[in-house]
Design an enzyme around this catalytic site. Structure first.
Site, PDB file in Angstrom:
ATOM      1  N   ALA A  83     101.096  11.721 -11.336  1.00 42.03           N
ATOM      2  CA  ALA A  83     101.599  13.101 -11.317  1.00 42.03           C
ATOM      3  C   ALA A  83     102.361  13.387 -10.027  1.00 42.03           C
ATOM      4  O   ALA A  83     101.792  13.847  -9.035  1.00 42.03           O
ATOM      5  CB  ALA A  83     100.433  14.066 -11.499  1.00 42.03           C
TER       6      ALA A  83
ATOM      7  N   GLU B 150     107.739  17.701 -10.351  1.00 44.13           N
ATOM      8  CA  GLU B 150     107.557  19.131 -10.584  1.00 44.13           C
ATOM      9  C   GLU B 150     108.856  19.676 -11.149  1.00 44.13           C
ATOM     10  O   GLU B 150     109.893  19.019 -11.073  1.00 44.13           O
ATOM     11  CB  GLU B 150     107.200  19.843  -9.263  1.00 44.13           C
ATOM     12  CG  GLU B 150     105.900  19.323  -8.678  1.00 44.13           C
ATOM     13  CD  GLU B 150     105.559  19.912  -7.309  1.00 44.13           C
ATOM     14  OE1 GLU B 150     106.294  20.813  -6.843  1.00 44.13           O
ATOM     15  OE2 GLU B 150     104.564  19.462  -6.729  1.00 44.13           O
TER      16      GLU B 150
ATOM     17  N   GLY C 115     112.209  16.605  -9.100  1.00 44.82           N
ATOM     18  CA  GLY C 115     112.227  15.389  -9.911  1.00 44.82           C
ATOM     19  C   GLY C 115     112.824  14.287  -9.063  1.00 44.82           C
ATOM     20  O   GLY C 115     112.116  13.585  -8.322  1.00 44.82           O
TER      21      GLY C 115
ATOM     22  N   ILE D 129     104.825  15.203 -16.915  1.00 46.19           N
ATOM     23  CA  ILE D 129     103.805  14.198 -16.601  1.00 46.19           C
ATOM     24  C   ILE D 129     103.375  13.479 -17.880  1.00 46.19           C
ATOM     25  O   ILE D 129     102.842  14.101 -18.810  1.00 46.19           O
ATOM     26  CB  ILE D 129     102.578  14.846 -15.893  1.00 46.19           C
ATOM     27  CG1 ILE D 129     103.039  15.625 -14.637  1.00 46.19           C
ATOM     28  CG2 ILE D 129     101.533  13.785 -15.534  1.00 46.19           C
ATOM     29  CD1 ILE D 129     103.881  14.834 -13.650  1.00 46.19           C
TER      30      ILE D 129
ATOM     31  N   GLN E 160     125.999   1.827 -34.679  1.00 42.62           N
ATOM     32  CA  GLN E 160     127.368   1.813 -35.200  1.00 42.62           C
ATOM     33  C   GLN E 160     127.521   0.761 -36.305  1.00 42.62           C
ATOM     34  O   GLN E 160     128.126   1.014 -37.344  1.00 42.62           O
ATOM     35  CB  GLN E 160     128.334   1.514 -34.035  1.00 42.62           C
ATOM     36  CG  GLN E 160     129.785   1.727 -34.360  1.00 42.62           C
ATOM     37  CD  GLN E 160     130.132   3.217 -34.503  1.00 42.62           C
ATOM     38  OE1 GLN E 160     129.338   4.083 -34.156  1.00 42.62           O
ATOM     39  NE2 GLN E 160     131.293   3.490 -35.044  1.00 42.62           N
TER      40      GLN E 160
ATOM     41  N   GLU F 153     111.418   7.551 -13.631  1.00 47.11           N
ATOM     42  CA  GLU F 153     111.243   6.587 -12.516  1.00 47.11           C
ATOM     43  C   GLU F 153     112.567   6.372 -11.781  1.00 47.11           C
ATOM     44  O   GLU F 153     112.890   5.248 -11.382  1.00 47.11           O
ATOM     45  CB  GLU F 153     110.633   5.276 -13.013  1.00 47.11           C
ATOM     46  CG  GLU F 153     109.177   5.479 -13.414  1.00 47.11           C
ATOM     47  CD  GLU F 153     108.442   4.205 -13.729  1.00 47.11           C
ATOM     48  OE1 GLU F 153     108.602   3.214 -12.996  1.00 47.11           O
ATOM     49  OE2 GLU F 153     107.700   4.217 -14.727  1.00 47.11           O
TER      50      GLU F 153
HETATM   51  C1  LIG Z   1     109.860  10.763 -20.852  1.00 48.11           C
HETATM   52  C2  LIG Z   1     109.620  11.091 -19.414  1.00 48.11           C
HETATM   53  C3  LIG Z   1     108.435  10.705 -18.813  1.00 48.11           C
HETATM   54  C4  LIG Z   1     108.180  11.043 -17.483  1.00 48.11           C
HETATM   55  N1  LIG Z   1     106.973  10.695 -16.923  1.00 48.11           N
HETATM   56  C5  LIG Z   1     106.702  11.077 -15.653  1.00 48.11           C
HETATM   57  C6  LIG Z   1     105.416  10.807 -15.074  1.00 48.11           C
HETATM   58  O1  LIG Z   1     104.542  10.204 -15.710  1.00 48.11           O
HETATM   59  N2  LIG Z   1     105.156  11.229 -13.808  1.00 48.11           N
HETATM   60  C7  LIG Z   1     106.082  11.909 -13.076  1.00 48.11           C
HETATM   61  O2  LIG Z   1     105.783  12.257 -11.945  1.00 48.11           O
HETATM   62  N3  LIG Z   1     107.305  12.184 -13.593  1.00 48.11           N
HETATM   63  C8  LIG Z   1     107.637  11.791 -14.859  1.00 48.11           C
HETATM   64  N4  LIG Z   1     108.860  12.094 -15.414  1.00 48.11           N
HETATM   65  C9  LIG Z   1     109.814  12.852 -14.624  1.00 48.11           C
HETATM   66  C10 LIG Z   1     111.015  12.043 -14.201  1.00 48.11           C
HETATM   67  O3  LIG Z   1     110.648  11.122 -13.203  1.00 48.11           O
HETATM   68  C11 LIG Z   1     112.114  13.012 -13.772  1.00 48.11           C
HETATM   69  O4  LIG Z   1     112.557  13.656 -14.959  1.00 48.11           O
HETATM   70  C12 LIG Z   1     113.255  12.309 -13.095  1.00 48.11           C
HETATM   71  O5  LIG Z   1     112.870  11.870 -11.819  1.00 48.11           O
HETATM   72  C13 LIG Z   1     114.477  13.229 -12.960  1.00 48.11           C
HETATM   73  O6  LIG Z   1     114.115  14.443 -12.382  1.00 48.11           O
HETATM   74  P1  LIG Z   1     114.566  15.828 -13.073  1.00 48.11           P
HETATM   75  O7  LIG Z   1     114.212  15.794 -14.504  1.00 48.11           O
HETATM   76  O8  LIG Z   1     114.031  16.938 -12.254  1.00 48.11           O
HETATM   77  O9  LIG Z   1     116.148  15.832 -12.982  1.00 48.11           O
HETATM   78  P2  LIG Z   1     117.011  16.175 -11.682  1.00 48.11           P
HETATM   79  O10 LIG Z   1     116.340  15.654 -10.469  1.00 48.11           O
HETATM   80  O11 LIG Z   1     117.364  17.617 -11.738  1.00 48.11           O
HETATM   81  O12 LIG Z   1     118.295  15.296 -11.950  1.00 48.11           O
HETATM   82  C14 LIG Z   1     119.182  15.619 -13.037  1.00 48.11           C
HETATM   83  C15 LIG Z   1     120.304  14.603 -13.031  1.00 48.11           C
HETATM   84  O13 LIG Z   1     121.046  14.742 -11.838  1.00 48.11           O
HETATM   85  C16 LIG Z   1     121.611  13.494 -11.481  1.00 48.11           C
HETATM   86  N5  LIG Z   1     121.196  13.151 -10.108  1.00 48.11           N
HETATM   87  C17 LIG Z   1     119.981  13.328  -9.523  1.00 48.11           C
HETATM   88  N6  LIG Z   1     119.996  12.862  -8.264  1.00 48.11           N
HETATM   89  C18 LIG Z   1     121.244  12.383  -8.030  1.00 48.11           C
HETATM   90  C19 LIG Z   1     121.883  11.781  -6.926  1.00 48.11           C
HETATM   91  N7  LIG Z   1     121.216  11.546  -5.778  1.00 48.11           N
HETATM   92  N8  LIG Z   1     123.191  11.434  -7.046  1.00 48.11           N
HETATM   93  C20 LIG Z   1     123.873  11.663  -8.217  1.00 48.11           C
HETATM   94  N9  LIG Z   1     123.312  12.225  -9.293  1.00 48.11           N
HETATM   95  C21 LIG Z   1     122.008  12.579  -9.214  1.00 48.11           C
HETATM   96  C22 LIG Z   1     121.076  12.467 -12.496  1.00 48.11           C
HETATM   97  O14 LIG Z   1     122.029  12.298 -13.523  1.00 48.11           O
HETATM   98  C23 LIG Z   1     119.852  13.146 -13.052  1.00 48.11           C
HETATM   99  O15 LIG Z   1     119.501  12.678 -14.367  1.00 48.11           O
HETATM  100  C24 LIG Z   1     109.140  11.756 -16.736  1.00 48.11           C
HETATM  101  C25 LIG Z   1     110.348  12.131 -17.357  1.00 48.11           C
HETATM  102  C26 LIG Z   1     110.595  11.808 -18.670  1.00 48.11           C
HETATM  103  C27 LIG Z   1     111.889  12.234 -19.309  1.00 48.11           C
END
Ligand SMILES: Cc1cc2nc3c(=O)[nH]c(=O)nc-3n(C[C@H](O)[C@H](O)[C@H](O)COP(=O)(O)OP(=O)(O)OC[C@H]3O[C@@H](n4cnc5c(N)ncnc54)[C@H](O)[C@@H]3O)c2cc1C
Length: 385
Positions: free
Chosen positions: A127, A130, A134, A160, A337, A364
């Protein structure tokens, strides 16, 4: 799934080959209903995940996670993903959810928590994320305040995996205001009062995912992993081990999509011949096969480097995760496709793979974050001469 070609690569030793072959035999003996069950409904996804974790643990297949044998973890994920996204996911979370404890736990912490997880009797979760933290882990807001001889945890977690079905969370919370050095990691028993599943999140591929709230959750001081302020380092080191294995799961989806597409184009009659006879179609197959091999080489290079003593494999793991997940997305898309209208029909394997593979480019560390990591690493190598 044909494993012999990959297993002949020099990245593996005899123990890996034997493990993968025995696991393949076990998977082949499983009733197909176990794999088909992934396809459609979200309602029972939590129960199915627990069932996968229990059965994998009971049969001893979680052992690579206990040894942090990255090549065996990668091979297992590839084999599972070939058949079942949920099976792969259940396996991966027992590893990721326990990884920080295996790496940084005291002997007492490890003895208390890990045997149940590796036996599949207890479900693990990681976990970190948040709603507003992310990719930007330093924005994390959940707090762990010193309280008596322990801590009180308050905050929200989002996205999570295994939220609501986990027995144990490795939870990251803030013990001071420093963006990264203010984070600490804790082992939290899910039965503790003050923890609530606030929202289940439905995704395009069945996956037990949710948001959690922690309200005055009291935990003892000996639930902390490492020292106060070690949380960021613990999270990154844990992800360092498992990141390349996300690429391995992508590889499993891609191999399955390729096998389905190849079989289809070889039997589909079109213009009085077979679909495979069209040159553009054979070009697509060539691209798919080459991208799969390139992804496999990067994944197993990273896994081999970690297993053979590299302290950090940040660049190698980022390359493996980025390339393999992006390539698998392209391979699954081409497979859809090649199936034409059938490709987007609910219940078709390639349609399911197209959805299963998508989240891997986000969790990840999103693809763009991996690119930043790789660029940072190669620029540093240049400045070091
Ligand atoms: C199916 C699933 C399972 C998950 N399981 C877990 C878990 O078990 N534990 C946990 O802690 N989290 C988990 N997550 C959370 C996941 O790690 C986050 O969704 C991920 O890190 C992206 O964070 P965010 O969703 O807040 O997107 P944001 O941080 O808002 O990012 C959105 C987009 O912005 C772009 N971006 C971000 N940073 C940069 C950068 N530096 N440069 C250029 N572009 C960028 C990327 O395209 C990214 O996809 C899970 C997510 C999913 C979808």
């Amino acid at each position: 799934m044909r494993l012999d070609a990959t297993l002949a690569w020099p990245f593996f030793d005899a123990a890996h080959r034997s493990h993968a072959e025995r696991f393949e035999t076990w998977l082949e003996a499983e009733p197909s209903a176990r794999f088909d069950a992934d396809a459609l409904d979200d309602a029972s996804v939590g129960a199915r995940t627990r069932c996968w974790a229990r059965d994998l643990g009971a049969a001893g297949w979680l052992a690579p996670c206990s040894r942090l044998d990255v090549r065996a973890i990668a091979l297992s994920r590839e084999q599972l993903a070939y058949r079942s996204a949920l099976g792969d996911f259940a396996f991966a979370m027992q590893g990721l959810g326990s990884g920080a404890i295996s790496l940084f736990g005291t002997a007492q912490q490890r003895e208390r928590v890990l045997p149940g997880i590796f036996a599949g009797a207890s479900v693990a979760a990681f976990a970190l994320s948040e709603e507003r933290a992310g990719s930007d882990v330093a924005a994390l807001a959940a707090r762990a305040q010193r309280s008596g001889d322990g801590y009180a945890i308050d905050g929200e977690k989002c996205w999570i995996s295994n939220a609501g079905i986990a027995d144990t969370y490795v939870l990251f919370a803030r013990t001071s205001d420093h963006p990264t050095k203010g984070l600490s990691a804790f082992i939290v028993d899910a039965a503790q009062s003050g923890i609530a599943l606030t929202r289940s999140i439905q995704t395009i591929s069945p996956h037990p995912l949710g948001a959690l709230s922690f309200s005055g959750v009291r935990i003892p001081a000996d639930a902390r992993l490492g020292e106060e302020g070690d949380g960021f380092r613990i999270a990154m080191a844990t992800l360092d081990v498992f990141r390349a294995t996300v690429g391995a799961a992508a590889l499993g989806f891609a191999r399955r999509a390729f096998d389905e597409a190849r079989a289809h184009v070889m039997q589909r009659e079109i213009y009085g011949a077979k679909l495979a006879d069209l040159q553009i179609v054979s070009g697509m197959l060539a691209e798919m096969a080459t991208e799969i091999d390139a992804a496999a080489l990067l994944v197993y290079r990273a896994a081999y480097a970690k297993d053979t003593g590299a302290a950090r494999v940040t660049k190698e793991a980022a390359m493996a995760k980025w390339y393999a997940t992006e390539a698998a997305g392209r391979v699954c898309d081409r497979a859809v496709q090649l199936f034409g209208g059938r490709g987007v029909t609910r219940g078709e394997i390639v349609e399911r793979l197209y959805r299963d593979v998508r989240a891997l480019r986000i969790y990840e560390g999103a693809s763009e974050v991996q690119q930043v990591v790789i660029a940072r690493s190669v620029l540093k190598e240049h400045s070091l001469g």
